[in-house]
Enzyme design. Structure first.
Site, PDB file in Angstrom:
ATOM      1  N   LYS A  25       0.865  -1.306  -0.096  1.00  0.00           N
ATOM      2  CA  LYS A  25      -0.078  -0.021   0.010  1.00  0.00           C
ATOM      3  C   LYS A  25       0.843   1.180   0.054  1.00  0.00           C
ATOM      4  O   LYS A  25       0.648   2.270  -0.515  1.00  0.00           O
ATOM      5  CB  LYS A  25      -0.988  -0.003   1.236  1.00  0.00           C
ATOM      6  N   SER A  26       1.891   1.270   0.805  1.00  0.00           N
ATOM      7  CA  SER A  26       2.703   2.518   0.962  1.00  0.00           C
ATOM      8  C   SER A  26       3.437   2.761  -0.342  1.00  0.00           C
ATOM      9  O   SER A  26       3.486   4.007  -0.811  1.00  0.00           O
ATOM     10  CB  SER A  26       3.766   2.216   1.961  1.00  0.00           C
ATOM     11  N   ARG A 121      -8.214  12.306  13.525  1.00  0.00           N
ATOM     12  CA  ARG A 121      -6.709  12.104  13.139  1.00  0.00           C
ATOM     13  C   ARG A 121      -5.762  13.123  12.894  1.00  0.00           C
ATOM     14  O   ARG A 121      -6.367  14.355  12.360  1.00  0.00           O
ATOM     15  CB  ARG A 121      -6.591  11.139  11.993  1.00  0.00           C
ATOM     16  N   SER A 167       3.139  11.734  12.676  1.00  0.00           N
ATOM     17  CA  SER A 167       3.158  11.056  11.700  1.00  0.00           C
ATOM     18  C   SER A 167       4.124  11.313  10.895  1.00  0.00           C
ATOM     19  O   SER A 167       4.636  12.492  10.409  1.00  0.00           O
ATOM     20  CB  SER A 167       1.992  10.786  11.049  1.00  0.00           C
ATOM     21  N   SER A 168       5.189  10.335  10.301  1.00  0.00           N
ATOM     22  CA  SER A 168       6.190  10.688   9.475  1.00  0.00           C
ATOM     23  C   SER A 168       5.349  11.141   7.877  1.00  0.00           C
ATOM     24  O   SER A 168       5.899  11.649   7.110  1.00  0.00           O
ATOM     25  CB  SER A 168       6.989   9.317   9.094  1.00  0.00           C
ATOM     26  N   GLN A 169       3.963  10.718   7.767  1.00  0.00           N
ATOM     27  CA  GLN A 169       3.197  11.143   6.651  1.00  0.00           C
ATOM     28  C   GLN A 169       3.224  12.821   6.367  1.00  0.00           C
ATOM     29  O   GLN A 169       3.081  12.920   5.390  1.00  0.00           O
ATOM     30  CB  GLN A 169       2.063  10.512   6.843  1.00  0.00           C
ATOM     31  N   GLU A 310       3.130  -0.131  12.873  1.00  0.00           N
ATOM     32  CA  GLU A 310       2.081  -0.629  12.158  1.00  0.00           C
ATOM     33  C   GLU A 310       2.042  -2.423  12.449  1.00  0.00           C
ATOM     34  O   GLU A 310       0.970  -2.788  12.351  1.00  0.00           O
ATOM     35  CB  GLU A 310       2.102  -0.472  10.619  1.00  0.00           C
ATOM     36  N   HIS A 337      -3.918   6.603  15.203  1.00  0.00           N
ATOM     37  CA  HIS A 337      -4.029   5.695  13.965  1.00  0.00           C
ATOM     38  C   HIS A 337      -5.473   5.494  13.655  1.00  0.00           C
ATOM     39  O   HIS A 337      -6.314   6.250  14.209  1.00  0.00           O
ATOM     40  CB  HIS A 337      -3.262   4.556  13.929  1.00  0.00           C
ATOM     41  N   ARG A 382      -5.881  -3.559  10.772  1.00  0.00           N
ATOM     42  CA  ARG A 382      -4.923  -4.271  11.901  1.00  0.00           C
ATOM     43  C   ARG A 382      -5.592  -4.991  12.970  1.00  0.00           C
ATOM     44  O   ARG A 382      -4.876  -6.048  13.499  1.00  0.00           O
ATOM     45  CB  ARG A 382      -3.879  -3.669  11.951  1.00  0.00           C
TER      46      ARG A 382
END
Length: 423
Positions: A25-26, A121, A167-169, A310, A337, A382
């Protein structure tokens, strides 16, 4: 509509299976962004087709990017980005954090919203950063979804300081669009350590493969303006989605092989080799892929999962079935998350008779005999995977809304049943 409860199947014998996995996905969503902003058409081979990636493709299509199916992937034809669009990010962190910088390059307003939980979020750092770089965003002062990006066709760019500890995003989202900003982007992080470092390494690597000049220092990332040249992306199997399958080898004392496991990768899931090995698994990598064998009993785990958060739900499930206590730390950011994963794991494993204590930055798990019951999943893919793993050893686990696993792994329950089928 949520799907009916799924009774997690019990393993009556050691598993012995080869489990192919769909694409990452990433990697798929990063490739989609880079291809959409590239100079020329590109192809994405072996992409993941799941809710998260379909949401990304749908968002880019809404902005005028042509994304067409072919036999083994997607053909992406970039075009001038248009506004007057509405974008649904669902519950996908990659979409809600990667899409706004792209929308800022569109000509016109782009409305961005998602699932109810998505509105909780963290989004403030990227909203604030985009404003500092010259983009217009109306979020009603909330710092969360929903909001409207007022695209002007270009973004000035430049230097920006953010706290990316949530978040690293936030960093990846700014970097991926940076080559199209007039001055590029220099992102400096100030705050507690940024989680999920492998995902940042993945962003940098994929950008460099597309010809973008990216420099990195400690807590600083610099992407120069210039063309993005994306010809073809070949997507690796999603290694994080291997966790529950490989974990099944430990729980049952069996063997699971995941084919196509890369020799070298930036995916966080590659850490499973060492983590499962530390619990007692026999781990080998060869031409057939990565193979995990369970010794018929396994120990708990004391690990800092800051970079691979994750993997926590599946590792927590394994820890609940282990022969000794576990301590999983460095994962306070998981509270933001798809759900508050720490609270969810404490509640659901404890509800089955487990002994799980929430720490300031993680979980402490002491194995106890478990019993059946309803395992709620909180719209978190998850959590379904964790429940399935517990169900191998605990009869009567009823998994709420297993369909939410389609976020990253459609047909999971069918793959799970196939793994358990006699050879």
């Amino acid at each position: 509509m949520p799907t009916p409860h799924w009774t997690a199947p019990v393993a009556h014998a050691p598993v012995g299976a080869t489990v192919p996995l769909p694409g990452s996905k990433s990697m798929t969503n990063r490739a989609l962004i880079l291809a959409a902003l590239a100079e020329t058409p590109a192809r994405i081979a072996g992409p993941l087709r799941s809710r998260d990636t379909e949401l990304m493709a749908g968002a880019l299509r809404a902005l005028g990017v042509a994304i067409e199916e072919d036999s083994g992937g997607w053909q992406v034809r970039p075009d001038e980005l248009r506004g007057s669009a509405r974008v649904d990010v669902g519950l996908a962190g990659t979409v809600m954090r990667f899409l706004p910088p792209v929308a800022a390059l569109a000509s016109g307003e782009v409305s961005v919203d998602g699932d109810p939980r998505a509105r909780e979020r963290p989004m403030g750092p990227i909203i604030t950063a985009l404003r500092a770089l010259g983009a217009g965003i109306d979020d009603g002062g909330r710092g969360t979804l929903p909001f409207t990006v007022r695209g002007a066709g270009s973004v000035n760019g430049g230097q920006v300081v953010i706290d990316a500890s949530g978040s690293s995003q936030f960093v990846s989202g700014l970097l991926l669009a940076a080559p199209r900003f007039e001055k590029g982007v220099e992102v400096r992080h100030e705050g507690p350590p940024v989680p999920s470092a492998p995902h940042l390494a993945m962003t940098v690597r994929m950008m460099r493969e597309a010809g973008v000049a990216v420099e990195t220092e400690e807590d600083l990332w610099r992407a120069a303006p210039g063309p993005i040249r994306a010809a073809e992306w070949v997507i690796e199997p999603d290694l994080s989605n291997a966790a529950q399958f490989l974990g099944a080898a430990l729980v049952t004392g069996g063997r699971v092989t995941v084919p196509g496991w890369p020799v070298e990768t930036t995916q966080p899931g590659d850490a499973l080799r060492g983590l499962l090995g530390a619990m007692g698994a026999q781990v080998s990598h060869g031409p057939d892929g990565l193979t995990v064998r369970g010794p018929g009993g396994f120990s708990g785990l004391d690990a800092d999962l800051h970079d691979v958060g994750e993997l926590t739900p599946v590792l927590a499930a394994l820890a609940a079935l282990a022969d000794s206590p576990s301590r999983l730390t460095g994962i306070a950011h998981l509270r933001g998350h798809e759900t508050d994963r720490l609270a969810a794991l404490v509640t659901e494993i404890s509800g089955l008779g487990g002994d799980v204590r929430e720490l300031p930055d993680g979980l402490e798990i002491r194995p106890r005999p478990l019993h059946g019951g309803v395992f709620r999943t909180y719209d978190d893919h998850r959590m379904v995977m964790a429940a399935a793993l517990l169900g191998l050893a605990v009869p009567g686990i009823e998994v709420e809304n297993p369909g939410t696993v389609g976020k990253t792994l459609p047909n999971f329950t069918e793959s799970w049943a196939s793994m358990l089928a006699p050879a």
